[in-house]
Design an enzyme around this catalytic site. Structure first.
Site, PDB file in Angstrom:
ATOM      1  N   ARG A 234       0.854  -1.186   0.000  1.00  0.00           N
ATOM      2  CA  ARG A 234       0.000   0.000   0.000  1.00  0.00           C
ATOM      3  C   ARG A 234       0.889   1.235   0.000  1.00  0.00           C
ATOM      4  O   ARG A 234       1.952   1.247   0.661  1.00  0.00           O
ATOM      5  CB  ARG A 234      -0.880   0.033   1.262  1.00  0.00           C
ATOM      6  CG  ARG A 234      -2.025  -0.947   1.260  1.00  0.00           C
ATOM      7  CD  ARG A 234      -3.103  -0.591   0.230  1.00  0.00           C
ATOM      8  NE  ARG A 234      -4.220  -1.517   0.254  1.00  0.00           N
ATOM      9  CZ  ARG A 234      -4.322  -2.634  -0.472  1.00  0.00           C
ATOM     10  NH1 ARG A 234      -3.352  -2.981  -1.303  1.00  0.00           N
ATOM     11  NH2 ARG A 234      -5.394  -3.408  -0.382  1.00  0.00           N
ATOM     12  N   GLU A 262      -4.289   7.274  -5.257  1.00  0.00           N
ATOM     13  CA  GLU A 262      -4.541   6.506  -6.489  1.00  0.00           C
ATOM     14  C   GLU A 262      -5.890   6.935  -7.044  1.00  0.00           C
ATOM     15  O   GLU A 262      -6.846   7.036  -6.260  1.00  0.00           O
ATOM     16  CB  GLU A 262      -4.528   5.007  -6.188  1.00  0.00           C
ATOM     17  CG  GLU A 262      -3.168   4.524  -5.708  1.00  0.00           C
ATOM     18  CD  GLU A 262      -3.136   3.017  -5.398  1.00  0.00           C
ATOM     19  OE1 GLU A 262      -4.139   2.323  -5.686  1.00  0.00           O
ATOM     20  OE2 GLU A 262      -2.130   2.555  -4.860  1.00  0.00           O
ATOM     21  N   HIS A 281      -1.283  -0.139  -9.717  1.00  0.00           N
ATOM     22  CA  HIS A 281      -1.874  -1.085  -8.756  1.00  0.00           C
ATOM     23  C   HIS A 281      -2.414  -2.333  -9.469  1.00  0.00           C
ATOM     24  O   HIS A 281      -3.623  -2.609  -9.448  1.00  0.00           O
ATOM     25  CB  HIS A 281      -2.977  -0.395  -7.929  1.00  0.00           C
ATOM     26  CG  HIS A 281      -3.217  -1.081  -6.608  1.00  0.00           C
ATOM     27  ND1 HIS A 281      -3.573  -0.405  -5.464  1.00  0.00           N
ATOM     28  CD2 HIS A 281      -3.148  -2.393  -6.247  1.00  0.00           C
ATOM     29  CE1 HIS A 281      -3.725  -1.262  -4.465  1.00  0.00           C
ATOM     30  NE2 HIS A 281      -3.471  -2.478  -4.922  1.00  0.00           N
TER      31      HIS A 281
HETATM   32  C1  DGY Z   1      -5.626  -6.377  -2.553  1.00  0.00           C
HETATM   33  O1  DGY Z   1      -6.336  -7.344  -2.848  1.00  0.00           O
HETATM   34  O2  DGY Z   1      -5.591  -5.883  -1.431  1.00  0.00           O
HETATM   35  C2  DGY Z   1      -4.788  -5.822  -3.661  1.00  0.00           C
HETATM   36  O3  DGY Z   1      -4.109  -4.678  -3.329  1.00  0.00           O
HETATM   37  C3  DGY Z   1      -5.654  -5.570  -4.895  1.00  0.00           C
HETATM   38  O4  DGY Z   1      -5.182  -6.408  -5.833  1.00  0.00           O
END
Ligand code: DGY
Length: 323
Positions: A234, A262, A281
């Site tokens: 993240r 984002e 992402h």
């Molecule tokens: C999640 O599933 O948390 C990812 O960041 C999205 O693919």
């Protein structure tokens, strides 16, 4: 009367169709994130919510959704959901662990190679017409993964899968985990040591108040000159402003799949930095992984709507006692 279920993102018709036989669906069909005010209106009398990272599920959204029996997110991470508020309201939150481990670990290693071998930069270089001479001995030199010391921050399933891949490359691997853990071929060290000693640091922890900016200004400053930071977790795991300063001086490199904001704003300083490989992402973005995530999310949604324990629940305190 059929129960109402809100879907806060645009999903392919064939995925949503089977749900429409069971529930009265209200689906957000915009590609942009659903506005909170619309979400609040739609959730006023809904029993189910299928969502993803693009929709923050805040405490006030939860407070206004008095009929809500389940929140099911198509993601493993639940930091976009106020989990404490959902738990306090007795609402189980379903998520999608395990199924995106390999895809994300592949991408982390891909970013390591892309950043250290300057793949995206080299691609841009050719496309902008700069390849005017043949092979040159000093053209776009990088570093070898086999000679690198790689630090894995967070040895959960994705961190472990990344270690497994790195062993195959012959890298020296250091690891840090919140709780004690031992893994073959990984020297466990403290965080300060890891940031200081590694050529590549890769972040794999969930985002929680404890891990917020785990890659802090001080830790980034302690990294070796020429080292690379990889983030597929993240954005808020990193002090992004400090990272941008380190990248601007050319001291560090980075491979980033996630950002504080984002989508990345069009005038974001990272966009002008050649030593950062940037991805939108897409850690879990393979056909089979996305299908597995959706399947898991639909299983969670159906279970919650019928008052059953969710198969994959992020707040187990309330998962067995729904409805
Ligand atoms: C999640 O599933 O948390 C990812 O960041 C999205 O693919």
């Amino acid at each position: 009367m059929t129960s109402k279920c809100v879907i806060s993102l645009d999903l392919p018709e064939d995925i949503v169709a089977p749900l429409s036989d069971q529930f009265d669906l209200l689906t957000w069909s915009g590609r942009e994130a659903m506005p909170e005010v619309t979400l609040q209106e739609w959730l006023a009398d809904a029993e189910g919510l299928l969502c993803a990272l693009s929709t923050p599920i805040t405490a006030s959204v939860i407070a206004g959704a008095e009929q809500l029996k389940v929140i099911s997110t198509i993601s493993v991470g639940v930091d976009h959901i106020d989990l404490a508020a959902a738990t306090a309201a007795g609402i189980p939150v379903g998520h999608t662990p395990d199924v995106l481990v390999d895809s994300t670990a592949d991408l982390a290693v891909g970013l390591m190679i892309a950043a250290t071998r300057r793949i995206a930069e080299a691609d841009r270089w050719i496309r902008t017409g700069q390849w005017s001479q043949g092979w040159q001995s000093d053209l776009l030199l990088g570093t070898d993964l086999s000679q690198a010391t790689v630090g894995i921050v967070g040895l959960g399933p994705i961190g472990e899968a990344t270690v497994k891949r790195l062993r195959g490359f012959g890298a020296t691997i250091l690891g840090w985990n919140r709780t004690p853990k031992s893994l073959e071929g990984v020297e466990m060290v403290d965080l300060e040591d890891l940031f200081r000693r590694c050529d590549i640091v890769s972040l794999h922890t969930a985002l929680t108040p404890d891990t917020l900016q785990i890659a802090s200004r001080k830790r980034l400053a302690s990294m070796r000159a020429g080292a690379t930071l990889i983030n597929t977790g993240r954005g808020a795991l990193v002090d992004e402003a400090a990272l941008i300063e380190e990248l601007s001086t050319g001291r560090l490199r980075a491979g980033l799949d996630v950002f504080e904001t984002e989508p990345l704003p069009a005038d974001h300083p990272l966009l002008s930095l050649d030593n950062a490989v940037l991805l939108p992402h897409v850690g879990s973005a393979t056909f089979s992984t996305r299908m597995a995530m959706v399947t898991r999310a639909l299983d969670n949604l159906r279970a919650g709507m019928s008052g059953q324990p969710l198969p994959f629940c992020a707040n187990p305190e309330v998962c067995g006692f729904n409805g």
